[in-house]
Design an enzyme around this catalytic site. Structure first.
Site, PDB file in Angstrom:
ATOM      1  CB  THR A  87      -0.888   0.041   1.256  1.00  0.00           C
ATOM      2  OG1 THR A  87      -1.636  -1.177   1.308  1.00  0.00           O
ATOM      3  CG2 THR A  87      -1.845   1.216   1.214  1.00  0.00           C
ATOM      4  CE  LYS A 162      -5.153  -0.986   1.638  1.00  0.00           C
ATOM      5  NZ  LYS A 162      -5.267  -2.267   2.252  1.00  0.00           N
ATOM      6  CE  LYS A 237       1.481   2.370   4.075  1.00  0.00           C
ATOM      7  NZ  LYS A 237       2.122   1.121   3.690  1.00  0.00           N
TER       8      LYS A 237
HETATM    9  P1  NAD Z   1       6.253  -5.536   7.272  1.00  0.00           P
HETATM   10  O1  NAD Z   1       6.940  -4.364   7.862  1.00  0.00           O
HETATM   11  O2  NAD Z   1       6.010  -6.754   8.105  1.00  0.00           O
HETATM   12  O3  NAD Z   1       7.079  -6.042   5.953  1.00  0.00           O
HETATM   13  C1  NAD Z   1       7.792  -5.193   5.099  1.00  0.00           C
HETATM   14  C2  NAD Z   1       9.117  -5.882   4.808  1.00  0.00           C
HETATM   15  O4  NAD Z   1       9.850  -5.114   3.862  1.00  0.00           O
HETATM   16  C3  NAD Z   1      10.017  -6.015   6.039  1.00  0.00           C
HETATM   17  O5  NAD Z   1      10.319  -7.391   6.260  1.00  0.00           O
HETATM   18  C4  NAD Z   1      11.259  -5.200   5.686  1.00  0.00           C
HETATM   19  O6  NAD Z   1      12.460  -5.739   6.204  1.00  0.00           O
HETATM   20  C5  NAD Z   1      11.222  -5.260   4.175  1.00  0.00           C
HETATM   21  N1  NAD Z   1      12.004  -4.189   3.538  1.00  0.00           N
HETATM   22  C6  NAD Z   1      12.082  -2.876   3.871  1.00  0.00           C
HETATM   23  N2  NAD Z   1      12.909  -2.222   3.026  1.00  0.00           N
HETATM   24  C7  NAD Z   1      13.356  -3.150   2.138  1.00  0.00           C
HETATM   25  C8  NAD Z   1      14.240  -3.098   1.012  1.00  0.00           C
HETATM   26  N3  NAD Z   1      14.813  -1.960   0.642  1.00  0.00           N
HETATM   27  N4  NAD Z   1      14.477  -4.251   0.345  1.00  0.00           N
HETATM   28  C9  NAD Z   1      13.896  -5.420   0.722  1.00  0.00           C
HETATM   29  N5  NAD Z   1      13.051  -5.534   1.762  1.00  0.00           N
HETATM   30  C10 NAD Z   1      12.791  -4.424   2.461  1.00  0.00           C
HETATM   31  O7  NAD Z   1       4.902  -4.995   6.652  1.00  0.00           O
HETATM   32  P2  NAD Z   1       3.608  -5.844   6.184  1.00  0.00           P
HETATM   33  O8  NAD Z   1       2.636  -5.901   7.296  1.00  0.00           O
HETATM   34  O9  NAD Z   1       4.091  -7.098   5.527  1.00  0.00           O
HETATM   35  O10 NAD Z   1       2.994  -4.857   5.090  1.00  0.00           O
HETATM   36  C11 NAD Z   1       3.529  -4.748   3.788  1.00  0.00           C
HETATM   37  C12 NAD Z   1       2.637  -3.834   2.976  1.00  0.00           C
HETATM   38  O11 NAD Z   1       1.314  -4.372   2.946  1.00  0.00           O
HETATM   39  C13 NAD Z   1       2.507  -2.407   3.537  1.00  0.00           C
HETATM   40  O12 NAD Z   1       2.508  -1.512   2.459  1.00  0.00           O
HETATM   41  C14 NAD Z   1       1.171  -2.448   4.269  1.00  0.00           C
HETATM   42  O13 NAD Z   1       0.563  -1.162   4.325  1.00  0.00           O
HETATM   43  C15 NAD Z   1       0.385  -3.391   3.386  1.00  0.00           C
HETATM   44  N6  NAD Z   1      -0.730  -4.066   4.077  1.00  0.00           N
HETATM   45  C16 NAD Z   1      -0.540  -4.643   5.294  1.00  0.00           C
HETATM   46  C17 NAD Z   1      -1.603  -5.274   5.939  1.00  0.00           C
HETATM   47  C18 NAD Z   1      -1.417  -5.916   7.283  1.00  0.00           C
HETATM   48  O14 NAD Z   1      -2.433  -6.270   7.902  1.00  0.00           O
HETATM   49  N7  NAD Z   1      -0.195  -6.110   7.765  1.00  0.00           N
HETATM   50  C19 NAD Z   1      -2.855  -5.308   5.321  1.00  0.00           C
HETATM   51  C20 NAD Z   1      -3.013  -4.733   4.056  1.00  0.00           C
HETATM   52  C21 NAD Z   1      -1.938  -4.116   3.445  1.00  0.00           C
END
Ligand code: NAD
Length: 290
Positions: A87, A162, A237
């Site tokens: 997102t 979204k 967010k």
């Molecule tokens: P998260 O923080 O658990 O995962 C993000 C990952 O990206 C981390 O493991 C981090 O180490 C990695 N990362 C950061 N910079 C990086 C780089 N330069 N290269 C490689 N990896 C890198 O977050 P999440 O909960 O998995 O969410 C991911 C996305 O999904 C976000 O945009 C969030 O808004 C969206 N989202 C999350 C949920 C939820 O319930 N968690 C629901 C809908 C949407």
């Protein structure tokens, strides 16, 4: 298919694992998290992308997406597809699409709804933006990771859908919580209010599927002391992204803006961090008008 997967966090890891379990050849990279079972580890984002037919990203925000796109695009062959499921802000989604186009790479922005449970169970909903040709190419993967995928339009349309959805969700959750808090003060039984509103014109998903009052309606985070679910900081967010887009597009969104301010206060100074976004009910019920 040969897939590169960058961002193996709470969402990305189970999504990548589901693709591997479905028989795809998945190579993953994350700056912090180890790859899940079945996913081969790469030493960099570029290495994960090299030779892949489709590169999937699942990252925290638009700035990181732009950085990762700059790393993976030169490693991708023309005609391949970059599928971003994070997102992020609409402007970043469109900027990455334009950069990819210049490199001959197709893009789809396909943020998800459904949370970690949906990612684990392969039941996510995807809202996608990008050329139909690219959407058709990624559709079999969306089928593995989710239950429903809607093609919403060109680049940025997925992110737009979204944030519009979540702006409605944030605002309706707040007003649903307000109504419960008002009912308390009027001496109106919460169950009675639910029975009326859930079958009347005030009904919404926040009331009937995710009721913020404990012990009322279907099981929801309210019945588990507001453990998320959908954390208040993630709602914040999305509300910020909605306001960023509204500013960029010169759209008047006063209720969306107020919803953002209320979640900002809730998260930053009223103990909302780490709680489900429906815990706004506790905050409102504890206060008077002042
Ligand atoms: P998260 O923080 O658990 O995962 C993000 C990952 O990206 C981390 O493991 C981090 O180490 C990695 N990362 C950061 N910079 C990086 C780089 N330069 N290269 C490689 N990896 C890198 O977050 P999440 O909960 O998995 O969410 C991911 C996305 O999904 C976000 O945009 C969030 O808004 C969206 N989202 C999350 C949920 C939820 O319930 N968690 C629901 C809908 C949407």
């Amino acid at each position: 298919m040969k897939i590169g997967f960058v961002g193996l966090g709470n969402m990305g890891a189970p999504m990548a694992a589901n693709l591997a379990a479905a028989g795809h050849e998945v190579t993953g990279f994350d700056t912090a998290a180890p790859p899940p079972e079945g996913v081969r580890a790469a030493a960099s984002a570029a290495e994960a992308a090299r030779g892949a037919e489709i590169v999937i990203t699942m990252l925290p925000d638009g700035a990181i997406l732009r950085r990762v796109a700059a790393e993976v695009l030169p490693a991708m062959a023309p005609g391949m597809v970059l599928l971003d499921c994070s997102t992020v802000d609409v402007d970043s989604a469109r900027a990455v699409a334009a950069e990819a186009e210049a490199a001959g790479v197709l893009t789809v922005d396909a943020p998800v709804s459904g949370g970690v449970g949906g990612a684990q169970g392969g039941t996510l909903t995807f809202m996608a933006g990008g050329p139909v040709e690219a959407f058709d190419r990624v559709a079999p993967l969306l089928d593995v990771m989710g239950r429903k995928a809607v093609h919403c339009g060109l680049a940025g349309a997925g992110q737009s859908a979204k944030i519009c959805n979540n702006m409605i969700l944030g605002a309706t959750m707040i007003v649903t919580c307000e109504a419960f808090a008002l009912a308390d003060k009027l001496g109106l039984d919460r169950q009675a209010m639910y029975d009326v509103v859930s079958t009347s014109s005030g009904q919404s998903w926040s009331m009937t599927s995710y009721c913020p009052a404990p012990g009322i309606g279907p099981q929801s985070p309210a019945d588990n002391e507001y453990a998320p679910g959908f954390a208040a900081e993630l709602m914040l967010k999305d509300l910020r992204l909605a306001q960023q887009a509204a500013e960029s597009a010169d759209a008047d969104t006063p209720v969306g803006e107020l919803a953002m301010r209320l979640y900002e206060r809730f998260v930053e100074s009223e103990g909302g961090t780490g709680k489900d976004f429906s815990a706004m009910l506790e905050r409102l019920a504890a206060r008077g008008r002042a």
